[in-house]
Design a protein around this motif. Structure first.
Motif, PDB file in Angstrom:
ATOM      1  N   TYR A 144     106.078  47.130  28.377  1.00 16.59           N
ATOM      2  CA  TYR A 144     107.076  47.997  29.019  1.00 16.59           C
ATOM      3  C   TYR A 144     106.775  49.478  28.787  1.00 16.59           C
ATOM      4  O   TYR A 144     107.021  50.304  29.663  1.00 16.59           O
ATOM      5  CB  TYR A 144     108.473  47.648  28.497  1.00 16.59           C
ATOM      6  CG  TYR A 144     108.915  46.251  28.859  1.00 16.59           C
ATOM      7  CD1 TYR A 144     109.349  45.957  30.149  1.00 16.59           C
ATOM      8  CD2 TYR A 144     108.903  45.220  27.926  1.00 16.59           C
ATOM      9  CE1 TYR A 144     109.750  44.676  30.490  1.00 16.59           C
ATOM     10  CE2 TYR A 144     109.305  43.936  28.260  1.00 16.59           C
ATOM     11  CZ  TYR A 144     109.722  43.670  29.546  1.00 16.59           C
ATOM     12  OH  TYR A 144     110.107  42.391  29.877  1.00 16.59           O
ATOM     13  N   THR A 145     106.263  49.816  27.618  1.00 16.08           N
ATOM     14  CA  THR A 145     105.951  51.224  27.329  1.00 16.08           C
ATOM     15  C   THR A 145     104.881  51.743  28.274  1.00 16.08           C
ATOM     16  O   THR A 145     105.010  52.837  28.857  1.00 16.08           O
ATOM     17  CB  THR A 145     105.477  51.376  25.865  1.00 16.08           C
ATOM     18  OG1 THR A 145     106.485  50.865  24.989  1.00 16.08           O
ATOM     19  CG2 THR A 145     105.215  52.840  25.541  1.00 16.08           C
ATOM     20  N   GLY A 146     103.812  50.970  28.432  1.00 15.33           N
ATOM     21  CA  GLY A 146     102.740  51.383  29.341  1.00 15.33           C
ATOM     22  C   GLY A 146     103.215  51.494  30.777  1.00 15.33           C
ATOM     23  O   GLY A 146     102.818  52.413  31.506  1.00 15.33           O
ATOM     24  N   ILE A 147     104.075  50.578  31.203  1.00 20.24           N
ATOM     25  CA  ILE A 147     104.610  50.616  32.563  1.00 20.24           C
ATOM     26  C   ILE A 147     105.481  51.860  32.748  1.00 20.24           C
ATOM     27  O   ILE A 147     105.411  52.547  33.776  1.00 20.24           O
ATOM     28  CB  ILE A 147     105.411  49.331  32.857  1.00 20.24           C
ATOM     29  CG1 ILE A 147     104.448  48.138  32.955  1.00 20.24           C
ATOM     30  CG2 ILE A 147     106.231  49.468  34.137  1.00 20.24           C
ATOM     31  CD1 ILE A 147     105.135  46.796  33.036  1.00 20.24           C
ATOM     32  N   THR A 148     106.315  52.174  31.760  1.00 24.31           N
ATOM     33  CA  THR A 148     107.166  53.361  31.846  1.00 24.31           C
ATOM     34  C   THR A 148     106.332  54.630  31.924  1.00 24.31           C
ATOM     35  O   THR A 148     106.632  55.549  32.702  1.00 24.31           O
ATOM     36  CB  THR A 148     108.109  53.432  30.626  1.00 24.31           C
ATOM     37  OG1 THR A 148     108.862  52.211  30.548  1.00 24.31           O
ATOM     38  CG2 THR A 148     109.058  54.612  30.743  1.00 24.31           C
ATOM     39  N   ILE A 149     105.262  54.695  31.134  1.00 24.27           N
ATOM     40  CA  ILE A 149     104.367  55.869  31.178  1.00 24.27           C
ATOM     41  C   ILE A 149     103.751  56.005  32.563  1.00 24.27           C
ATOM     42  O   ILE A 149     103.690  57.112  33.131  1.00 24.27           O
ATOM     43  CB  ILE A 149     103.260  55.740  30.102  1.00 24.27           C
ATOM     44  CG1 ILE A 149     103.862  55.877  28.701  1.00 24.27           C
ATOM     45  CG2 ILE A 149     102.172  56.793  30.318  1.00 24.27           C
ATOM     46  CD1 ILE A 149     102.892  55.540  27.581  1.00 24.27           C
ATOM     47  N   ALA A 150     103.290  54.893  33.136  1.00 35.56           N
ATOM     48  CA  ALA A 150     102.684  54.930  34.473  1.00 35.56           C
ATOM     49  C   ALA A 150     103.707  55.368  35.520  1.00 35.56           C
ATOM     50  O   ALA A 150     103.376  56.115  36.453  1.00 35.56           O
ATOM     51  CB  ALA A 150     102.114  53.554  34.821  1.00 35.56           C
ATOM     52  N   LEU A 151     104.967  54.925  35.380  1.00 32.58           N
ATOM     53  CA  LEU A 151     106.010  55.315  36.324  1.00 32.58           C
ATOM     54  C   LEU A 151     106.323  56.807  36.217  1.00 32.58           C
ATOM     55  O   LEU A 151     106.517  57.482  37.232  1.00 32.58           O
ATOM     56  CB  LEU A 151     107.280  54.496  36.076  1.00 32.58           C
ATOM     57  CG  LEU A 151     107.224  53.039  36.531  1.00 32.58           C
ATOM     58  CD1 LEU A 151     108.428  52.277  36.000  1.00 32.58           C
ATOM     59  CD2 LEU A 151     107.175  52.950  38.047  1.00 32.58           C
ATOM     60  N   ILE A 152     106.364  57.329  34.992  1.00 35.60           N
ATOM     61  CA  ILE A 152     106.590  58.769  34.805  1.00 35.60           C
ATOM     62  C   ILE A 152     105.448  59.560  35.419  1.00 35.60           C
ATOM     63  O   ILE A 152     105.651  60.602  36.060  1.00 35.60           O
ATOM     64  CB  ILE A 152     106.765  59.103  33.313  1.00 35.60           C
ATOM     65  CG1 ILE A 152     108.068  58.489  32.787  1.00 35.60           C
ATOM     66  CG2 ILE A 152     106.766  60.610  33.085  1.00 35.60           C
ATOM     67  CD1 ILE A 152     108.243  58.573  31.290  1.00 35.60           C
ATOM     68  N   MET A 153     104.215  59.053  35.257  1.00 35.27           N
ATOM     69  CA  MET A 153     103.054  59.693  35.877  1.00 35.27           C
ATOM     70  C   MET A 153     103.194  59.711  37.398  1.00 35.27           C
ATOM     71  O   MET A 153     102.672  60.604  38.067  1.00 35.27           O
ATOM     72  CB  MET A 153     101.775  58.935  35.503  1.00 35.27           C
ATOM     73  CG  MET A 153     101.342  59.101  34.057  1.00 35.27           C
ATOM     74  SD  MET A 153     100.018  57.927  33.609  1.00 35.27           S
ATOM     75  CE  MET A 153      98.782  58.317  34.845  1.00 35.27           C
ATOM     76  N   THR A 154     103.915  58.739  37.954  1.00 37.18           N
ATOM     77  CA  THR A 154     104.122  58.672  39.394  1.00 37.18           C
ATOM     78  C   THR A 154     105.215  59.629  39.850  1.00 37.18           C
ATOM     79  O   THR A 154     105.051  60.357  40.838  1.00 37.18           O
ATOM     80  CB  THR A 154     104.526  57.239  39.810  1.00 37.18           C
ATOM     81  OG1 THR A 154     103.511  56.344  39.392  1.00 37.18           O
ATOM     82  CG2 THR A 154     104.718  57.132  41.302  1.00 37.18           C
ATOM     83  N   LEU A 155     106.351  59.627  39.125  1.00 34.30           N
ATOM     84  CA  LEU A 155     107.498  60.409  39.566  1.00 34.30           C
ATOM     85  C   LEU A 155     107.313  61.909  39.361  1.00 34.30           C
ATOM     86  O   LEU A 155     107.852  62.708  40.121  1.00 34.30           O
ATOM     87  CB  LEU A 155     108.755  59.939  38.823  1.00 34.30           C
ATOM     88  CG  LEU A 155     109.225  58.529  39.183  1.00 34.30           C
ATOM     89  CD1 LEU A 155     110.428  58.148  38.341  1.00 34.30           C
ATOM     90  CD2 LEU A 155     109.576  58.439  40.657  1.00 34.30           C
ATOM     91  N   ALA A 156     106.550  62.293  38.345  1.00 34.38           N
ATOM     92  CA  ALA A 156     106.346  63.722  38.077  1.00 34.38           C
ATOM     93  C   ALA A 156     105.691  64.439  39.261  1.00 34.38           C
ATOM     94  O   ALA A 156     106.225  65.449  39.742  1.00 34.38           O
ATOM     95  CB  ALA A 156     105.535  63.909  36.798  1.00 34.38           C
ATOM     96  N   PRO A 157     104.541  63.958  39.784  1.00 31.22           N
ATOM     97  CA  PRO A 157     103.956  64.636  40.957  1.00 31.22           C
ATOM     98  C   PRO A 157     104.834  64.542  42.197  1.00 31.22           C
ATOM     99  O   PRO A 157     104.822  65.454  43.028  1.00 31.22           O
ATOM    100  CB  PRO A 157     102.625  63.916  41.164  1.00 31.22           C
ATOM    101  CG  PRO A 157     102.743  62.621  40.451  1.00 31.22           C
ATOM    102  CD  PRO A 157     103.654  62.875  39.305  1.00 31.22           C
ATOM    103  N   CYS A 158     105.610  63.456  42.329  1.00 32.08           N
ATOM    104  CA  CYS A 158     106.530  63.328  43.463  1.00 32.08           C
ATOM    105  C   CYS A 158     107.592  64.430  43.396  1.00 32.08           C
ATOM    106  O   CYS A 158     107.916  65.058  44.411  1.00 32.08           O
ATOM    107  CB  CYS A 158     107.173  61.946  43.464  1.00 32.08           C
ATOM    108  SG  CYS A 158     108.200  61.615  44.908  1.00 32.08           S
ATOM    109  N   ALA A 159     108.111  64.677  42.209  1.00 32.39           N
ATOM    110  CA  ALA A 159     109.100  65.738  42.017  1.00 32.39           C
ATOM    111  C   ALA A 159     108.494  67.113  42.315  1.00 32.39           C
ATOM    112  O   ALA A 159     109.150  67.992  42.888  1.00 32.39           O
ATOM    113  CB  ALA A 159     109.635  65.695  40.587  1.00 32.39           C
ATOM    114  N   ILE A 160     107.218  67.296  41.940  1.00 32.68           N
ATOM    115  CA  ILE A 160     106.524  68.554  42.243  1.00 32.68           C
ATOM    116  C   ILE A 160     106.452  68.754  43.752  1.00 32.68           C
ATOM    117  O   ILE A 160     106.689  69.856  44.268  1.00 32.68           O
ATOM    118  CB  ILE A 160     105.106  68.551  41.622  1.00 32.68           C
ATOM    119  CG1 ILE A 160     105.201  68.596  40.089  1.00 32.68           C
ATOM    120  CG2 ILE A 160     104.289  69.734  42.138  1.00 32.68           C
ATOM    121  CD1 ILE A 160     103.870  68.366  39.388  1.00 32.68           C
TER     122      ILE A 160
END
Length: 321
Positions: A144-160
């Protein structure tokens, strides 16, 4: 099976592909964010029917489909986790292209992609936890930790991307065009590197059961998405849009999660599953687009009925000599 698997890539090639995968995801999500308008997102939040359909379709149909197919094909634990991760992923920006080709509702398409992407941060770990309870000794196998990190990596550029489109809209189209160009080049580069290194072995290392899942899952998503939108009494444009939004998964995100969250010794050849999935996902969508276009050409055009205007006799008398 996974432990005995030796990656066909050299360490340098594997790092290059991992780097390209993350770059592609980053660029894709910034470009996707640049297509999102805060005003339209607010409008759909105020009238949340489209958002509700998006949540039910994306996080109801696809995870349940993945779980059911994993049970039907009796997949081993690691294979089941891989399929569930793919099924729990949010919609991808590829669905926007398919919706455009099907003459769908583009505003709805973009909002559905936006909502599913944002909600994925909480929904993916929750759905994986719930569905993994249906498999013996599987709940502890999900990183779950790795999945959450990957999701944050996804949402951060989307927010940008959303911020750029909101505060600097004049740059949005440039970023979208540049992003799509770089995405195309990088995708071709990864495809060539993978093709040279792997060749036809991808069909050998993955089991027939997994290939069957990859074939059926997007098709079921397309069909059930269309049926769901019909139940909600949506028009033709919205039905086609919801259909492709439901069946299309964010394969870039799935690939990144498998790369980030699992070690090569654990995931084995299953990191190739998204490659097989996107072939069927794109091929089946292309078939639907061709059938839709043929239907449009063969469908008789509606002839407009002639309109006759009534003449007022008094008006004619006034105009007379």
């Amino acid at each position: 099976m996974a432990a005995a698997f030796q990656s066909p890539f050299s360490p340098a090639m594997d790092k290059a592909i991992s780097g390209f995968t993350i770059i592609i995801l980053f660029i894709t999500m910034i470009s996707l964010g640049c297509t999102m308008e805060v005003s339209k997102i607010k409008a759909h939040i105020v009238r949340p029917k489209g958002v509700a359909i998006a949540v039910v379709a994306q996080f109801g149909i696809m995870p349940l489909t993945a779980f059911s197919l994993a049970k039907i094909f009796q997949l081993c634990p690691v294979e089941a986790v891989t399929v569930l991760i793919c099924g729990c992923c949010p919609g991808g920006n590829l669905s926007n292209i398919f919706a455009l080709a099907l003459k769908g509702d583009m505003n709805l398409s973009i909002v559905m992609t936006t909502c599913s992407t944002v909600l994925a941060l909480g929904m993916m770990p929750l759905l994986l936890y719930l569905y993994c309870q249906g498999f013996a000794n599987l709940a502890n196998a999900v990183p779950y930790t790795g999945i959450t990190i990957a999701l944050i990596m996804t949402l951060a550029p989307c927010a940008i991307g959303i911020a750029i489109n909101h505060w600097f809209p004049r740059y949005s189209q440039i970023i979208i065009k540049a992003g799509l160009t770089i995405l195309l080049i990088a995708s071709v580069a990864i495809g060539v590197m993978s093709g040279i290194t792997i060749g036809g072995t991808v069909w050998v290392v993955l089991s027939p059961q997994l290939i069957g899942v990859a074939c059926l899952m997007p098709l079921i998503g397309y069909l059930l998405g269309y049926i769901l939108s019909t139940i909600f009494r949506q028009n033709g444009q919205c039905r086609r849009t919801i259909s492709v939004e439901t069946g299309c998964q964010n394969i870039q995100l799935c690939s990144t999660i498998l790369k980030v969250a699992f070690s090569p010794e654990v995931i084995g050849p299953l990191y190739l599953f998204p490659l097989i999935y996107i072939i069927f996902q794109g091929g089946e969508a292309l078939l639907l687009i061709i059938l839709f276009r043929i239907h449009q050409r063969l469908k008789p055009s509606k002839k407009e009925k002639p309109v006759y205007l009534a003449v007022d006799p008094k008006l004619e008398e006034m105009k007379g000599p």
